[in-house]
Enzyme design. Structure first.
Site, PDB file in Angstrom:
ATOM      1  N   GLU A 275       0.946  -1.170   0.164  1.00 13.11           N
ATOM      2  CA  GLU A 275      -0.021  -0.053  -0.140  1.00 13.11           C
ATOM      3  C   GLU A 275       1.043   1.259   0.093  1.00 13.11           C
ATOM      4  O   GLU A 275       1.399   1.664   0.923  1.00 13.11           O
ATOM      5  CB  GLU A 275      -1.037   0.134   1.244  1.00 13.11           C
ATOM      6  CG  GLU A 275      -2.003   1.016   1.099  1.00 13.11           C
ATOM      7  CD  GLU A 275      -1.798   2.421   1.071  1.00 13.11           C
ATOM      8  OE1 GLU A 275      -1.417   2.919   0.102  1.00 13.11           O
ATOM      9  OE2 GLU A 275      -1.505   2.937   2.250  1.00 13.11           O
ATOM     10  N   GLU A 284       3.869   8.984  -3.475  1.00 20.18           N
ATOM     11  CA  GLU A 284       4.559   8.823  -2.255  1.00 20.18           C
ATOM     12  C   GLU A 284       5.732   7.686  -2.726  1.00 20.18           C
ATOM     13  O   GLU A 284       6.403   6.866  -2.178  1.00 20.18           O
ATOM     14  CB  GLU A 284       3.863   8.207  -1.083  1.00 20.18           C
ATOM     15  CG  GLU A 284       3.125   8.804  -0.384  1.00 20.18           C
ATOM     16  CD  GLU A 284       2.203   8.226   0.878  1.00 20.18           C
ATOM     17  OE1 GLU A 284       2.475   7.045   0.939  1.00 20.18           O
ATOM     18  OE2 GLU A 284       1.500   8.735   1.477  1.00 20.18           O
TER      19      GLU A 284
END
Length: 790
Positions: A275, A284
Site C-alpha cells: 500500500e 509517495e
C-alpha cells in the site's frame, strides 16, 4: 494500512517544498505592482540576510509542525525577521544522557537543542526537547489508524448518522476485507501452480497485510518497514498474534533490501503486497518502489495485490476552484468612481505551481462547477508486471459536453485487487460514484484538483485532447486542440513552473480568500469609516491587498511591511495601522496574532491617536460532533481478527507525550460536523494597545444543548474591523436548528480532540465541557484544557 507520513501541505496545497512553505521575501512583482498602483508608495523589502531556510520535513496537511516557545520578542524596532528552522530538531546539541530505556522502542532519553521559529511572536528560538520529539510528533500527527477505518476495504457496515459508533466499530472489526480477499485469491493462484507462497509486503506498517497473507496460507512473508518506531511496533504485533515464525520484519527501505543466503530475504517472493499510494496515486514513490521490487526482489511472473490501478479525469469549469489559482480583478466602489485592481501580466500568464491540490471533493456542491467532459480513463499501472517510472504522458481524445471555459481537471483513481477486476476500491466522487448514498469517507486518499496553465474556451462537439503527464512522483495536465505525436522529443518534460512567485507566496486557500469579493467589501467599508484625507497608513501582512485598498479610499500615504525590518526613513507618525491579518507562517488560528506583536514593535512610529484595523480579535470555541473526522484519532483494537492494540498504545503514548493537550489545524469545510453547544467567545485581544506583559486567561464551561457524541472542540479567531464589522475565520453563520456547521472555506480551524470521545454517550440529561485557556504573551501560544463531564 502502512505508517504513512503526514500528507503534504499546501497543500493545503499538496505541493513541492517551495509551495508548501513560501519564502518570506516578497516576490519582485509584488513590490513593482504596489509601486505602480500607488505613486509615492514606499515598500520595505526584506534585508539581504533574510534567508529562507526550508524545514527538513514539511507539515502534513492535517498535521502540525510544532512551533516552539521561547523568550519574549524584542518589542523595539526593527521587527523580528522570520527564518524557518527545522520543523523538528535542527542542529542537535546533546545536553545529557539519562539512564533508562523507554518502552516504546525508542532507546535512550537524550536531550537536544532544537531550533525553530515561533509563528506568533516571529522570533527564532532554541529549545530543549526530548531527542525523540520528532518521532512522537510523527506518530501522533500522522493518523496511522485512518486506513484501518476504511469501510471501502471493509464490509460496508458504517452508519450514515453521526452517532453510529457501534456500527462503525463493527466495520473496523470486520477489517480490510477487500485487501484480504485479494490476498487470499493471490495465495490460491500460486498454490494451484504447485509453488511455495513467499510474500513480500512493502510498507507493512502494523504488519496487518503480512498477517493476512500467512492466515491465507502463505508459507513465509518478508515485511519491509523503513520507519523504525513502526517497524518495532510491527514486530510486537506480529509476535502477539503468533506469527513470528512466518513473518520477518525488515527495518530498511525496500531499495536497500538484499536477497540471498546471507541477505535480508532468503529467496525471491512470488506475491507482492503493498500500500504505497497517496491521493495522487504515485506521490509517495510507488512507481520507483515497484520498479525496483520487480527487478530485484520478486520473481518474474509474481502476483501483485493490488493488481492494477487506473487514473480517471474530468474537465470542468469552476469559478470557485479557479479562484484558488488566479487572482481575479477586484472591483472597488469609491465616492468618485469604480476602480478595478488587476493582477500584473506576469502573474496572469503564469502556469501556476506544479502541484496537485488534494481535497474532499465530496464536500464540493454540484452547483460550484460545470462538467465539460465525460469521465476519461487516462492511464493504468499493472503492478503484476515490470513497472517503468520514467517520465511519460497519456492522451485522451474527447468532445466537450457543453461549451464553456476549461479551467480545472478533477482526477481520482481506483484499484483492482485481482486480475479479474471483481474486487475493486474506488476514489470516485459522489456525482460519478456507483453508490453515492453509501460513499466511503477517507482522509488518506481523496480526490485531486489540477489547474490548467491557462483557461481555454471550448465549444460543444469540438475535438480536444487531454494530456496527463507524469514523472516518477507527480502528475500534471494540459489541454490541446491537436494530437501530440509520441515522437515529439521531451514533450513529457514540459512540467509547469511558477514564474510569478505569487503561487509561492500564497497557497490555494489564500488565493480564494483574496478573491472573496464580500470579504473585500467588508474591509472597504471599514477603511472608509476610519481613513481620512491626511491618514498615514502602515500595513503589516503578507501579500495583502489592503495597501491598495487604503490608497483607493484616499489615504495620504501608505506603507507596507512584508515580514521585514522597519525602515527608519518612516519619520512621520503613522495614524492608521492595517492588517488582515494574514501571514504565511501561520498554521493555527492564533498564530496570526503576530500582527499584534508587530504592532507593538512599531509603537514608537505610531501616533498617540492611532487607529488600528482590525481593532481587536477574539478567540471562539464550540463543541462539535464529527461525522467522520473522529476516525483519525479512534483506536482500532482488532482488525480482521488481528490484535493491533500495540499500535493503539504506541499512538496514545505519543499523543500523551504532548499532542493530546494541543489543537491541530483542519480545513473543516471538508468535514461534516454538528455543533453540540452554542458558539462562545473565550478570549479577547485588544490591538489598540500593545501586547500585555501578563497572561490572558479564561475558565468556564459550556452546556451541550444538542444530543450527539462530543468528539472535540473547535477554536477559531474573529477579527473586529470596527465596532460594527467582524470577519470570522471559523463559523460563518450561526448553526442551524440541527447544529449543522458552515465553516470559512479559506481558513483552517483548530481542533482539540477530547480524550473521552469514545466513552461519552448521548444522554437525556445535559452534559458539560469545562475549559481553561491561557494566552502567554512571552511565547505567543495558547495552552488549553477541555474536559467532558456528565
Amino acid at each position: 494500512m502502512r505508517g504513512r507520513a503526514p500528507r503534504r501541505d499546501p497543500r493545503r496545497a499538496s505541493a513541492s517544498p517551495a509551495t508548501r512553505r513560501a519564502p518570506h521575501q516578497p516576490p519582485s512583482w509584488w513590490a513593482y505592482w504596489l509601486s505602480q498602483s500607488m505613486p509615492g508608495f514606499l515598500f520595505s523589502p526584506a534585508s539581504d540576510d533574510d534567508t529562507y531556510v526550508p524545514p527538513h520535513r514539511p507539515p502534513g496537511r492535517r498535521g502540525l509542525t510544532r512551533q516552539g516557545a521561547g523568550p519574549p520578542v524584542n518589542l523595539s524596532s526593527p521587527l523580528p525577521t522570520h527564518a524557518f528552522g527545522p520543523s523538528g530538531c535542527g542542529e542537535k546539541m546533546a545536553l545529557a544522557a539519562a539512564a533508562g530505556l523507554e518502552d516504546d522502542g525508542l532507546i535512550g532519553t537524550m536531550k537536544v537543542f532544537c531550533g525553530r521559529a515561533n509563528p506568533t511572536t516571529g522570533s527564532v528560538e532554541w529549545l530543549e526537547e526530548d531527542e525523540h520529539y520528532d518521532y512522537h510528533q510523527e506518530i501522533a500527527r500522522s493518523s496511522y489508524a485512518d486506513m484501518l477505518h476504511d469501510k471501502d476495504r471493509c464490509q460496508g457496515l458504517w452508519s450514515n448518522n453521526f452517532s453510529g459508533l457501534s456500527e462503525a466499530m463493527a466495520a473496523v472489526n470486520a477489517g480490510n476485507v477487500k485487501y484480504y480477499q485479494g490476498i487470499r485469491a493471490a495465495v490460491r493462484r500460486v498454490k494451484e501452480r504447485g509453488q511455495p507462497v513467499i510474500v513480500l509486503d512493502i510498507g507493512t506498517g502494523t504488519g496487518l497485510l503480512s498477517m493476512m497473507a500467512v492466515s491465507a496460507g502463505a508459507d513465509f512473508c518478508y515485511a519491509i518497514e523503513v520507519f523504525k518506531p513502526m517497524a518495532d511496533a510491527a514486530v510486537k504485533i506480529v509476535e502477539k498474534n503468533g506469527f513470528s515464525d512466518k513473518i520477518k520484519i525488515i527495518n530498511k527501505h525496500s531499495t536497500e533490501v538484499s536477497v540471498g543466503p546471507d541477505g535480508d530475504m532468503q529467496c525471491y517472493a512470488n506475491i507482492l503486497v503493498t500500500e504505497l499510494f497517496d491521493t495522487e496515486l504515485i506521490g509517495e514513490g510507488a512507481l520507483p518502489s515497484y520498479e525496483h521490487a520487480h527487478k530485484n526482489l520478486v520473481e518474474e511472473n509474481c502476483e501483485a495485490v493490488p493488481h492494477k490501478a487506473t487514473v480517471y479525469a474530468q474537465l470542468v469549469e469552476s469559478r470557485r476552484m479557479w479562484s484558488w489559482n488566479k487572482l481575479f480583478p477586484v472591483h472597488i466602489q469609491t465616492d468618485n468612481a469604480e476602480k478595478i485592481i488587476v493582477a500584473p501580466s506576469e502573474m496572469e500568464n503564469c502556469p501556476g505551481a506544479p502541484s496537485v491540490y488534494d481535497i474532499q471533493l465530496n464536500q464540493m456542491p454540484r452547483g460550484d462547477f460545470t462538467i465539460l467532459s465525460n469521465v476519461l480513463t487516462m492511464f493504468s499501472v499493472d503492478f503484476s508486471r515490470q513497472v517503468n517510472s520514467s517520465p511519460t504522458y497519456h492522451t485522451m481524445q474527447f468532445e466537450p459536453l457543453v461549451s464553456g471555459r476549461a479551467q480545472v481537471v478533477l482526477s481520482w483513481w481506483d484499484i483492482d485487487m485481482d486480475p479479474d477486476g471483481k474486487i475493486k476500491c474506488s476514489m470516485a466522487p459522489y456525482w460519478v460514484h456507483s453508490d453515492p448514498k453509501n460513499i466511503q469517507w477517507r482522509d488518506h486518499w481523496m480526490q485531486c484538483v489540477y489547474f490548467l496553465p491557462n483557461e481555454e474556451p471550448v465549444a460543444q462537439g469540438e475535438s480536444l485532447y487531454l494530456i496527463a503527464h507524469r514523472d516518477d512522483y507527480c502528475v500534471w495536465y494540459n489541454l490541446h486542440k491537436t494530437r501530440i505525436e509520441k515522437s515529439k522529443s521531451n514533450f513529457h518534460g514540459e512540467r509547469p513552473v511558477c514564474e510569478c512567485q505569487a503561487h509561492l507566496l500564497w497557497n490555494r486557500p489564500r488565493f480564494g480568500e483574496l478573491n472573496d469579493q464580500n470579504r473585500t467589501e467588508q474591509y472597504m467599508q471599514a477603511l472608509k469609516k476610519v481613513l481620512k484625507a491626511d491618514s498615514i497608513c502602515l500595513c503589516i501582512s503578507d501579500g495583502s491587498l489592503l495597501p491598495i485598498l487604503a490608497h483607493c479610499v484616499g489615504a495620504e500615504q501608505v506603507f507596507t511591511i512584508e515580514n521585514s525590518a522597519v525602515s527608519y526613513r518612516l519619520m512621520k507618525k503613522i495614524s492608521v495601522l492595517l492588517g488582515e491579518p494574514f501571514f504565511t507562517t501561520s498554521l493555527l488560528p492564533w498564530h496570526s496574532l503576530y500582527f499584534w506583536y508587530a504592532r507593538t514593535a512599531v509603537t514608537e512610529h505610531l501616533a498617540d491617536s492611532i487607529i488600528v484595523l482590525p481593532q481587536a480579535a477574539s478567540l471562539h470555541m464550540v463543541v462539535v460532533e464529527f461525522k467522520d473526522l473522529w476516525r483519525i484519532r479512534s483506536p482500532c483494537g482488532t482488525c480482521e481478527g488481528f490484535d493491533v492494540h500495540i499500535m493503539d498504545d504506541m499512538i496514545k503514548h505519543s499523543l500523551d507525550f504532548r499532542e493530546a493537550r494541543e489543537a491541530e489545524p483542519h480545513p473543516l469545510w471538508e468535514y461534516s460536523s454538528r455543533c453540540l453547544s452554542e458558539p462562545q467567545q473565550v478570549l479577547t485581544f485588544d490591538f489598540q494597545k500593545p501586547v500585555p506583559q501578563r497572561p490572558l486567561s479564561a475558565k468556564g464551561s459550556v452546556t451541550l444543548q444538542r444530543p450527539g457524541r462530543s468528539h472535540g472542540v473547535v477554536l477559531w479567531m474573529e477579527y473586529h474591523l470596527t465596532a460594527e464589522s467582524s470577519i470570522s475565520t471559523g463559523l460563518v453563520q450561526r448553526p442551524e436548528a440541527q447544529g449543522e456547521c458552515s465553516w470559512n472555506p479559506h481558513c483552517k480551524q483548530a481542533v482539540y480532540f477530547l480524550n473521552s470521545t469514545l466513552e461519552a454517550k448521548t444522554q437525556d440529561s445535559p452534559q458539560i465541557v469545562t475549559y481553561a485557556l491561557e494566552f502567554n504573551p512571552k511565547v505567543g501560544d495558547i495552552s488549553m484544557d477541555f474536559r467532558l463531564v456528565s
